[in-house]
Design an enzyme around this catalytic site. Structure first.
Site, PDB file in Angstrom:
ATOM      1  N   LYS A   1       0.237   3.411  -2.920  1.00  0.00           N
ATOM      2  CA  LYS A   1      -0.951   4.286  -3.042  1.00  0.00           C
ATOM      3  C   LYS A   1      -0.521   5.761  -3.093  1.00  0.00           C
ATOM      4  CE  LYS A   1      -4.409   1.185  -1.064  1.00  0.00           C
ATOM      5  NZ  LYS A   1      -4.152   0.069  -0.191  1.00  0.00           N
TER       6      LYS A   1
ATOM      7  N   SER B   1       0.789  -1.242   0.000  1.00  0.00           N
ATOM      8  CA  SER B   1       0.000   0.000   0.000  1.00  0.00           C
ATOM      9  C   SER B   1       0.815   1.283   0.000  1.00  0.00           C
ATOM     10  CB  SER B   1      -0.950   0.022   1.195  1.00  0.00           C
ATOM     11  OG  SER B   1      -2.007  -0.877   0.966  1.00  0.00           O
TER      12      SER B   1
ATOM     13  N   TYR C   1      -3.085  -2.484 -10.445  1.00  0.00           N
ATOM     14  CA  TYR C   1      -3.007  -2.304  -8.988  1.00  0.00           C
ATOM     15  C   TYR C   1      -2.132  -3.388  -8.341  1.00  0.00           C
ATOM     16  CZ  TYR C   1      -4.505  -2.229  -4.099  1.00  0.00           C
ATOM     17  OH  TYR C   1      -4.522  -2.217  -2.724  1.00  0.00           O
TER      18      TYR C   1
ATOM     19  N   TYR D   1      -4.230   4.154   7.807  1.00  0.00           N
ATOM     20  CA  TYR D   1      -5.574   3.550   7.951  1.00  0.00           C
ATOM     21  C   TYR D   1      -6.239   3.956   9.257  1.00  0.00           C
ATOM     22  CZ  TYR D   1      -3.526   0.898   4.255  1.00  0.00           C
ATOM     23  OH  TYR D   1      -2.898   0.558   3.103  1.00  0.00           O
TER      24      TYR D   1
ATOM     25  N   VAL E   1       1.426  -3.607   3.774  1.00  0.00           N
ATOM     26  CA  VAL E   1       1.486  -4.901   4.464  1.00  0.00           C
ATOM     27  C   VAL E   1       2.786  -5.669   4.192  1.00  0.00           C
ATOM     28  CG1 VAL E   1      -1.005  -5.272   4.757  1.00  0.00           C
ATOM     29  CG2 VAL E   1       0.124  -6.065   2.668  1.00  0.00           C
TER      30      VAL E   1
HETATM   31  O1  DON Z   1      -4.674  -4.560  -1.671  1.00  0.00           O
HETATM   32  C1  DON Z   1      -4.003  -5.345  -1.022  1.00  0.00           C
HETATM   33  O2  DON Z   1      -4.513  -6.251  -0.442  1.00  0.00           O
HETATM   34  C2  DON Z   1      -2.480  -5.192  -0.893  1.00  0.00           C
HETATM   35  N1  DON Z   1      -1.810  -5.463  -2.077  1.00  0.00           N
HETATM   36  C3  DON Z   1      -2.081  -3.894  -0.325  1.00  0.00           C
HETATM   37  C4  DON Z   1      -2.679  -3.741   1.012  1.00  0.00           C
HETATM   38  C5  DON Z   1      -1.813  -3.068   1.985  1.00  0.00           C
HETATM   39  O3  DON Z   1      -0.618  -2.974   1.863  1.00  0.00           O
HETATM   40  C6  DON Z   1      -2.488  -2.582   3.193  1.00  0.00           C
HETATM   41  N2  DON Z   1      -1.533  -1.954   4.060  1.00  0.00           N
HETATM   42  N3  DON Z   1      -1.235  -1.907   5.143  1.00  0.00           N
END
Ligand code: DON
Length: 305
Positions: A64, A61, A189, A241, A259
């Site tokens: 983003k 993320s 994405y 978040y 993540v």
């Molecule tokens: O959209 C997803 O599930 C992941 N590729 C990215 C999510 C993410 O990194 C959330 N962050 N803390």
């Protein structure tokens, strides 16, 4: 400074055992939860770093931030504002918690999945492959690293298991917020989330945001101060978040987590910082990473509030 960073890592290392690596993308479950690294870049000073700062991990993320920036550069503030809102959601990154008949742009945010998926449509390019390549190239430029590539295993793993993101994208389609084929948008994405970086790369990107679109290391301007303020404000309110309020209180500067375990931190007019520690807290933010940033912020008075 390197000694101070090492001391802070040593003090916070025990937190790596209190978090858990992400398992919902099978490939991410394979990383070593004990890794911990930090990299700090300031204009006119030598870089400072400690620990596993040259370990490669996927942006997840954190990307983003780049998706929002490129959507703003390509389509402008008005189009971005018309598609996604600016208010913090106070919800997890992949929340489904939207009430029926109520979903509008104002309810989604560039730093949660729905907002980032929607913003991929505002990146210029004939195809989603081209949009992704433009995103990768901008990330390479700001990181000052032409070698950045995608972790193909993580990309495939996420594509195979990303049904929550599929559901969110079809929801955006159902509400008329996106119009292109869902699989094409998600491919862009998922690839973006799988870009491999080190703490150095993220700190270098953060440095450009800290200097409002200007890179003090090479004197180049990449984007306007107006866009930098837009992104930095969005990071400050929602980059962590449903942990963003707590992060503002304990750390106190704009930041974005992923993540994969990375956090990019922007200290306006001062420096770019990045930490890496893949064991996550309940919000999906790096557990030890947040603690390291809190300790560093206190030590160097980095809070902006
Ligand atoms: O959209 C997803 O599930 C992941 N590729 C990215 C999510 C993410 O990194 C959330 N962050 N803390």
């Amino acid at each position: 400074m390197n000694l101070l960073l090492k001391q802070i890592l040593d003090d916070c290392r025990h937190y790596t055992a209190q978090g858990h690596v992400a398992t919902y993308i099978p490939q991410l479950a394979k990383v070593d939860p004990g890794k911990l690294g930090i990299y700090m870049i300031e204009a006119g000073a030598h870089d400072s770093f400690a620990g596993d700062c040259f370990e490669r991990f996927t942006m997840q993320s954190v990307v983003k931030t780049m998706i929002l920036l490129l959507a703003l550069m390509d389509s402008g503030i008005d189009k971005v504002r018309a598609l996604v809102g600016a208010e913090a959601t106070g919800k997890p990154f992949d929340t489904f918690n939207y009430s029926d008949q109520a979903l509008t742009g104002a309810h989604i945010n560039p730093m949660v999945n729905t907002g980032a998926i929607a913003l991929c449509t505002l990146i210029h390019g004939e195809t989603y492959e081209e949009k992704f390549m433009r995103l990768l190239n901008l990330t390479r430029l700001l990181a000052d690293n032409q070698e950045l590539t995608v972790d193909e295993d993580v990309y495939r793993s996420e594509k195979e298991t990303g049904n929550k993101n599929r559901a969110l994208a079809y929801m955006l389609t159902a509400y008329g917020m996106i119009h292109d084929p869902v699989e094409d948008i998600l491919d862009c994405y998922f690839r973006a989330c799988s870009i491999l970086v080190t703490c150095r790369d993220l700190a270098r990107i953060a440095l450009v945001f800290a200097h409002h679109g200007w890179d003090p290391k090479n004197g180049k301007r990449y984007f306007t101060p107006e866009l930098a303020r837009y992104v930095n404000a969005t990071l400050a309110t929602c980059g962590m978040y449903d942990g963003s309020g707590e992060f503002a209180l304990t750390v106190g500067f704009p930041a974005k987590s992923g993540v994969g375990g990375g956090i990019l931190g922007v200290i306006p007019k001062r420096m770019g910082i990045a930490v890496y520690a893949p064991a996550l807290d309940k919000h999906g933010n790096s557990m030890a990473g947040v603690k390291v940033l809190a300790a560093l912020s206190k030590e160097l008075d980095l809070g902006i509030f």
